[in-house]
Enzyme design. Structure first.
Site, mmCIF file in Angstrom:
data_model
loop_
_atom_site.group_PDB
_atom_site.id
_atom_site.type_symbol
_atom_site.label_atom_id
_atom_site.label_comp_id
_atom_site.label_asym_id
_atom_site.label_seq_id
_atom_site.Cartn_x
_atom_site.Cartn_y
_atom_site.Cartn_z
ATOM 1 N N THR A 9 0.877 -1.046 0.153
ATOM 2 C CA THR A 9 -0.005 0.141 -0.106
ATOM 3 C C THR A 9 1.012 1.300 -0.163
ATOM 4 O O THR A 9 1.746 1.436 -0.365
ATOM 5 C CB THR A 9 -0.701 -0.074 1.049
ATOM 6 O OG1 THR A 9 -1.726 0.651 1.494
ATOM 7 C CG2 THR A 9 -0.556 0.455 2.582
ATOM 8 N N LYS A 52 -7.989 2.439 5.098
ATOM 9 C CA LYS A 52 -6.409 2.515 5.824
ATOM 10 C C LYS A 52 -6.341 3.612 6.619
ATOM 11 O O LYS A 52 -5.382 3.619 7.007
ATOM 12 C CB LYS A 52 -5.875 2.148 4.755
ATOM 13 C CG LYS A 52 -6.057 0.666 3.434
ATOM 14 C CD LYS A 52 -4.663 0.676 2.604
ATOM 15 C CE LYS A 52 -4.870 -0.469 1.427
ATOM 16 N NZ LYS A 52 -3.995 -0.470 0.298
ATOM 17 N N GLY A 92 -2.865 5.859 10.208
ATOM 18 C CA GLY A 92 -3.180 4.848 8.709
ATOM 19 C C GLY A 92 -2.921 3.641 9.165
ATOM 20 O O GLY A 92 -1.300 3.648 9.754
ATOM 21 N N SER A 130 4.645 -0.034 0.989
ATOM 22 C CA SER A 130 5.616 0.115 -1.359
ATOM 23 C C SER A 130 5.755 1.197 -1.498
ATOM 24 O O SER A 130 6.588 1.274 -2.376
ATOM 25 C CB SER A 130 5.200 -0.850 -1.238
ATOM 26 O OG SER A 130 3.999 -1.321 -1.654
#
Length: 178
Positions: free
Chosen positions: A8, A40, A52, A131
């Site tokens: 994400t 998220k 988050g 990522s």
């Protein structure tokens, strides 16, 4: 953490008296996209704290719940709640197996929390995880330094850049502002 979270992009910035956090909505399992519109980002402690996550969704929900409990216990003190959650996360046999990272923020402070006991406060009031985090963070630093954009616009544009580069990040964003 043992492994880098590859799933994400979450970014948070404090800029021009605003705190904004944003995340993409993609949920991936290996090389398959399972969901496009996941949320998220959460508002905690009566909406005064933003959080988050990157990593395992079920692990993140457990951490959100525990973190909100720490906020309640310490009357919304973000620093103290972060320290106490990190201590518990690092030392508890079950919690330390959780594979997630959190960004937490209020109007004053921003932190990354990890299961290895890290509590990271940024130098430039910009944090990113997942990522696509390095792409979004780099973009946000440049946009903050060299543009007059609002915090919300910087988060949105940074997420867009990350989604253009990271295969685990899509362009269905959730953005929250304090």
């Amino acid at each position: 953490m043992k492994n880098q979270i590859k799933s994400t992009t979450v970014i948070c910035i404090k800029h021009k008296d605003k705190v904004v956090i944003g995340a993409d909505g993609q949920v991936s399992f290996g090389n398959t996209v399972l969901k496009h519109g996941a949320k998220k980002i959460r508002r905690l402690y009566n909406g005064s704290v933003l959080a988050g996550f990157a990593g395992s969704t079920s692990d993140a929900f457990s951490l959100f719940q525990r973190f909100e409990g720490k906020l309640e216990e310490y009357n919304g003190n973000l620093s103290r709640a972060s320290i106490e959650l990190s201590k518990e996360w690092r030392t508890d046999k079950i919690l330390r197996r959780l594979e997630a990272m959190l960004i937490v923020a209020d109007k004053e402070k921003l932190f990354i929390l990890s299961g290895s006991g890290d509590i990271i406060e940024p130098d430039e009031d910009i944090l990113a995880i997942g990522s696509g985090g390095p792409y979004a963070q780099s973009a946000a630093i440049a946009l903050k330094r060299y543009s007059e954009l609002s915090a919300k616009d910087i988060v949105e544009k940074s997420l867009q850049i990350a989604s253009d580069l990271c295969i685990y990040t899509n362009s269905k964003f959730t953005i929250e502002e304090l």
